[in-house]
Write an enzyme that holds these catalytic residues in place. Structure first.
Site, PDB file in Angstrom:
ATOM      1  N   CYS A 131       0.827  -1.206   0.000  1.00 32.59           N
ATOM      2  CA  CYS A 131       0.000   0.000   0.000  1.00 32.59           C
ATOM      3  C   CYS A 131       0.861   1.256   0.000  1.00 32.59           C
ATOM      4  O   CYS A 131       1.964   1.273   0.517  1.00 32.59           O
ATOM      5  CB  CYS A 131      -0.871   0.025   1.250  1.00 32.59           C
ATOM      6  SG  CYS A 131      -1.920  -1.403   1.402  1.00 32.59           S
ATOM      7  N   ARG A 135       5.385   0.046  -5.923  1.00 31.03           N
ATOM      8  CA  ARG A 135       5.268  -0.753  -4.701  1.00 31.03           C
ATOM      9  C   ARG A 135       4.310  -1.917  -4.883  1.00 31.03           C
ATOM     10  O   ARG A 135       4.256  -2.803  -4.030  1.00 31.03           O
ATOM     11  CB  ARG A 135       4.769   0.127  -3.551  1.00 31.03           C
ATOM     12  CG  ARG A 135       5.773   1.180  -3.107  1.00 31.03           C
ATOM     13  CD  ARG A 135       5.098   2.242  -2.285  1.00 31.03           C
ATOM     14  NE  ARG A 135       4.556   1.745  -1.049  1.00 31.03           N
ATOM     15  CZ  ARG A 135       5.143   1.877   0.136  1.00 31.03           C
ATOM     16  NH1 ARG A 135       6.289   2.486   0.212  1.00 31.03           N
ATOM     17  NH2 ARG A 135       4.587   1.429   1.217  1.00 31.03           N
ATOM     18  N   TRP A 159      -2.795  -2.784  -1.562  1.00 27.74           N
ATOM     19  CA  TRP A 159      -2.366  -4.147  -1.890  1.00 27.74           C
ATOM     20  C   TRP A 159      -3.078  -5.036  -0.888  1.00 27.74           C
ATOM     21  O   TRP A 159      -2.797  -4.988   0.306  1.00 27.74           O
ATOM     22  CB  TRP A 159      -0.848  -4.242  -1.758  1.00 27.74           C
ATOM     23  CG  TRP A 159      -0.272  -5.553  -2.182  1.00 27.74           C
ATOM     24  CD1 TRP A 159      -0.216  -6.070  -3.447  1.00 27.74           C
ATOM     25  CD2 TRP A 159       0.369  -6.508  -1.341  1.00 27.74           C
ATOM     26  NE1 TRP A 159       0.423  -7.274  -3.434  1.00 27.74           N
ATOM     27  CE2 TRP A 159       0.795  -7.578  -2.166  1.00 27.74           C
ATOM     28  CE3 TRP A 159       0.635  -6.572   0.026  1.00 27.74           C
ATOM     29  CZ2 TRP A 159       1.458  -8.685  -1.675  1.00 27.74           C
ATOM     30  CZ3 TRP A 159       1.299  -7.682   0.509  1.00 27.74           C
ATOM     31  CH2 TRP A 159       1.710  -8.726  -0.330  1.00 27.74           C
ATOM     32  N   GLU A 218      19.347 -17.251  -6.381  1.00 24.88           N
ATOM     33  CA  GLU A 218      18.938 -15.914  -6.800  1.00 24.88           C
ATOM     34  C   GLU A 218      18.539 -15.932  -8.285  1.00 24.88           C
ATOM     35  O   GLU A 218      17.538 -15.316  -8.671  1.00 24.88           O
ATOM     36  CB  GLU A 218      20.073 -14.917  -6.523  1.00 24.88           C
ATOM     37  CG  GLU A 218      19.817 -13.501  -6.973  1.00 24.88           C
ATOM     38  CD  GLU A 218      18.565 -12.856  -6.375  1.00 24.88           C
ATOM     39  OE1 GLU A 218      17.962 -13.414  -5.450  1.00 24.88           O
ATOM     40  OE2 GLU A 218      18.178 -11.790  -6.886  1.00 24.88           O
ATOM     41  N   GLU A 262      10.005 -15.090 -10.634  1.00 27.54           N
ATOM     42  CA  GLU A 262       9.149 -13.976 -10.204  1.00 27.54           C
ATOM     43  C   GLU A 262       8.731 -13.069 -11.343  1.00 27.54           C
ATOM     44  O   GLU A 262       7.666 -12.462 -11.287  1.00 27.54           O
ATOM     45  CB  GLU A 262       9.784 -13.174  -9.062  1.00 27.54           C
ATOM     46  CG  GLU A 262      10.957 -12.314  -9.442  1.00 27.54           C
ATOM     47  CD  GLU A 262      11.519 -11.524  -8.268  1.00 27.54           C
ATOM     48  OE1 GLU A 262      10.762 -11.075  -7.404  1.00 27.54           O
ATOM     49  OE2 GLU A 262      12.762 -11.340  -8.231  1.00 27.54           O
ATOM     50  N   HIS A 299      19.613 -37.185  -5.752  1.00 25.67           N
ATOM     51  CA  HIS A 299      18.846 -37.689  -4.607  1.00 25.67           C
ATOM     52  C   HIS A 299      17.354 -37.459  -4.800  1.00 25.67           C
ATOM     53  O   HIS A 299      16.589 -37.475  -3.836  1.00 25.67           O
ATOM     54  CB  HIS A 299      19.359 -37.048  -3.307  1.00 25.67           C
ATOM     55  CG  HIS A 299      20.784 -37.398  -3.032  1.00 25.67           C
ATOM     56  ND1 HIS A 299      21.172 -38.643  -2.594  1.00 25.67           N
ATOM     57  CD2 HIS A 299      21.930 -36.696  -3.205  1.00 25.67           C
ATOM     58  CE1 HIS A 299      22.489 -38.687  -2.476  1.00 25.67           C
ATOM     59  NE2 HIS A 299      22.970 -37.513  -2.847  1.00 25.67           N
TER      60      HIS A 299
END
Ligand code: M6R
Length: 607
Positions: A2, A27, A74, A480, A487, A503
């Site tokens: 927000c 944001r 948000w 990273e 994303e 594994h």
């Protein structure tokens, strides 16, 4: 996350609010709204979705009101919708409030308000605030807010307008950032400085537990009990242009290309021939000698920087280090005492979990060093010592220059500790310093070859899964690289310690599965190549990454990305750059919203 803006002055308020909200778009948000004080009362306009929807609703015939508040939301409590968007009002329409943060006991308060006869119309936690103000109001809005703040638990930055005080905004803060911009006969409020930088560089940074009443004559700040507080004016030195895209298609690309500058700035004044100069860390040699354990605590990309930090500190300073995800840290009863050093890493300095971890560490009497990019952020203000990275404002949600400068912060800190403990030879220190000085130019060298990565990214248009593998520090960078790709391009990506594949995960490797294999850690190079052969034998398409001059890797992979030679410990700063570019170009090729990926926010200021 927000965003809040507010204005009182001589200008028509709506364009000022809209411009401020635009500056906060980075944001992340899902709805937006404004409330303005007209002669007849408070007018509220809200809209779900992009800011453009709100602007359409506002139309061209702006009101000539000169006081108002705005918000980008948000969603946390209640889905994104017109109704749940801020500002929220009370039953009488006397008050309008915008709020960032979470009112943790809102359900209980809501129930109580309903019993008192209030009509709550949204699903949000915020809406209890204007109703509570309505309940406690006896002619003084600030006093009513003080009463409300005794009742609410949680975090907030809030701004209130009242129909009964047409020349006044009241703001309050606890655990959520808020600044007041000081103009000539006009005042601004914002959750983030860029929202008001076009208008003023003189600001008050509201601290936790402060309330301010802003009218046309000035700003009066008090604590929650009403005791006056004298604020110091903070001069913002940021260049406004630094927050613009500067000709690049996206903030992310601009920020990737800013890395040589950011890396250089972060080192400036901090290196000499014999070691590092870090006066901002005020530990004595004795205190460093007494450190028996270090925790590095952070979230997301910053946590990945912490993983590299662990290896460097353990290798160079010989102090045991644990790296914690901040959201887990305080719930696992970490073993901390006055001999523990806690290092928190946060680009924004406002990440709620990181801040809470910092507070817990201090409560348990640990010394806390913050590595952050934002001057006077909450994390910076609350830590004992601060190492600022000099990345400049990072706008894209996907962190790039913040990560590489955080890695430099880790290198500086590891060297500082090693020097204080005398655990590295002078020759080794001087080798590290020389290599460090080369890094900004080497980063530029990688960026000069970005078109090759752009070509490579085209093959990612249709892939569903990508695996990143590496050993030692290459594994940390793989994490990273994988986060960057997932994303912003929405491709499923996973990072594995190369030796761990067999594994279980090897079962997922089939014809042409892309595998990005980092092979810069020469100590374990042969072993990494063996792991590459394992995936190659399952017909994976392998893109290798190694130092220029190593012609061996090409024999085992389909394609190689070369980076300039450096020492093993600094290679993460360089090896991540091609991975950032790959993620960026893959995202563009797939038509994704690079700077504002779905469901994500730049700064996560709620738990
Ligand atoms: O501002 P912070 O460094 O505390 O943010 C932490 C994470 O939210 C952040 O690094 C996030 O993972 C990145 N934006 C991802 O690119």
């Amino acid at each position: 996350m927000c965003g809040i803006v507010g204005y009182i002055g001589k200008q028509a308020v709506i364009p000022v609010l809209v411009e401020g909200l635009k500056k906060l778009e980075y944001r992340g948000y899902d709805s937006a709204g404004v409330a303005v004080l007209e002669e007849k009362g408070i007018e509220v306009y809200k809209s779900a979705g992009r800011l453009a929807n709100l602007v359409e609703k506002l139309g061209d015939g702006y009101s000539d009101a000169t006081i108002g508040i705005g918000h980008t939301r948000w969603a946390t409590h209640g889905r994104p919708s017109d109704l749940n968007a801020h500002p929220h009002s009370d039953c009488s329409g006397d008050f309008a409030i915008v709020h960032n943060g979470i009112i943790e006991n809102y359900l209980e308060l809501k129930e109580w308000l309903i019993k008192q006869g209030h009509q709550i119309v949204s699903e949000t936690d915020t809406e209890v605030l204007p109703h509570l103000v309505e309940h406690f109001y006896k002619g003084d809005t600030a006093e009513a807010i003080r009463q409300v703040l005794i009742k609410v638990h949680g975090s907030f930055a809030m701004v209130a307008l009242s129909r009964n005080h047409k020349e006044q905004m009241v703001v309050a803060r606890k655990d959520s950032p808020l600044v007041i911009g000081l103009g000539e006969g006009e005042y601004f409020v914002a959750s983030d400085i860029p929202a008001i930088l076009n208008y003023t560089r003189q600001i008050y940074i509201l601290a936790d537990g402060e309330i301010a009443v802003i009218d046309r004559d000035g700003v009066r700040v008090t604590d929650f009990q009403g005791n006056p507080i004298q604020k110091e004016v903070f001069e913002v030195k940021w260049d406004t242009v630094a927050a613009e895209k500067d000709g690049y298609e996206h903030f992310m690309l601009k920020e990737i290309f800013e890395q040589p500058r950011a890396l250089k700035d972060t080192l400036t004044g901090r290196l000499n021939h014999n070691g590092v100069i870090l006066p901002e860390v005020a530990l004595t040699a004795e205190e460093v000698a007494n450190i028996n354990k270090i925790f590095i605590v952070a979230c997301g990309t910053a946590w990945h920087a912490g993983l590299v930090g662990k290896t460097l500190i353990e290798r160079w300073a010989r102090i045991p280090v644990e790296v914690d995800i901040a959201s887990e840290f305080r719930y696992r009863s970490p073993l901390i005492d006055e001999h523990t050093l806690v290092v928190v890493i946060s680009q924004s300095g406002e990440t709620a979990d990181t801040l809470a971890a910092l507070r817990e560490a201090r409560r348990l009497s640990a010394r806390v060093i913050a590595v952050t990019n934002v001057v006077s952020s909450s994390v910076a203000r609350e830590a004992n010592d601060v190492i600022y990275t000099c990345a400049g404002p990072e706008i894209a949600v996907a962190s790039t220059k913040a990560y590489t400068t955080q890695l430099e912060g880790m290198v500086l800190l590891a060297l500082y500790l090693a020097e204080a403990r005398d655990s590295l030879s002078l020759e080794k220190i001087s080798e590290i310093i020389s290599a460090l000085k080369e890094i900004p130019a080497q980063a530029q060298e990688i960026l000069n070859q970005s078109s090759a990565i752009k070509d490579l990214a085209r093959s990612f248009i249709v892939v569903d899964d990508v695996f990143f593998i590496g050993r030692s520090l290459d594994w940390s960078v793989s994490m990273e690289g994988s986060l960057k790709l997932k994303e912003i391009s929405y491709i499923h990506a996973e990072a594995y310690a190369a030796g761990e594949l067999k594994h279980g995960t090897l079962a997922l490797i089939t014809d042409n599965t892309p595998v990005i294999a980092l092979a810069t850690q020469m100590e374990v190079y042969e072993k990494t190549v063996s792991n590459i052969k394992e995936v190659k034998a399952r017909d994976a398409k392998v893109i290798g990454l190694t130092f220029k001059g190593n012609d061996d890797l090409a024999k085992s992979v389909d394609q190689v990305i070369y980076i300039p030679q450096t020492i093993a410990e600094l290679s993460p700063i360089l090896s991540v750059i091609p991975l950032q570019l790959l993620a960026y170009y893959a995202s563009v090729a797939r038509g994704c919203d690079v700077d504002k990926p779905r469901n994500l926010a730049k700064s996560v200021t709620v738990e």
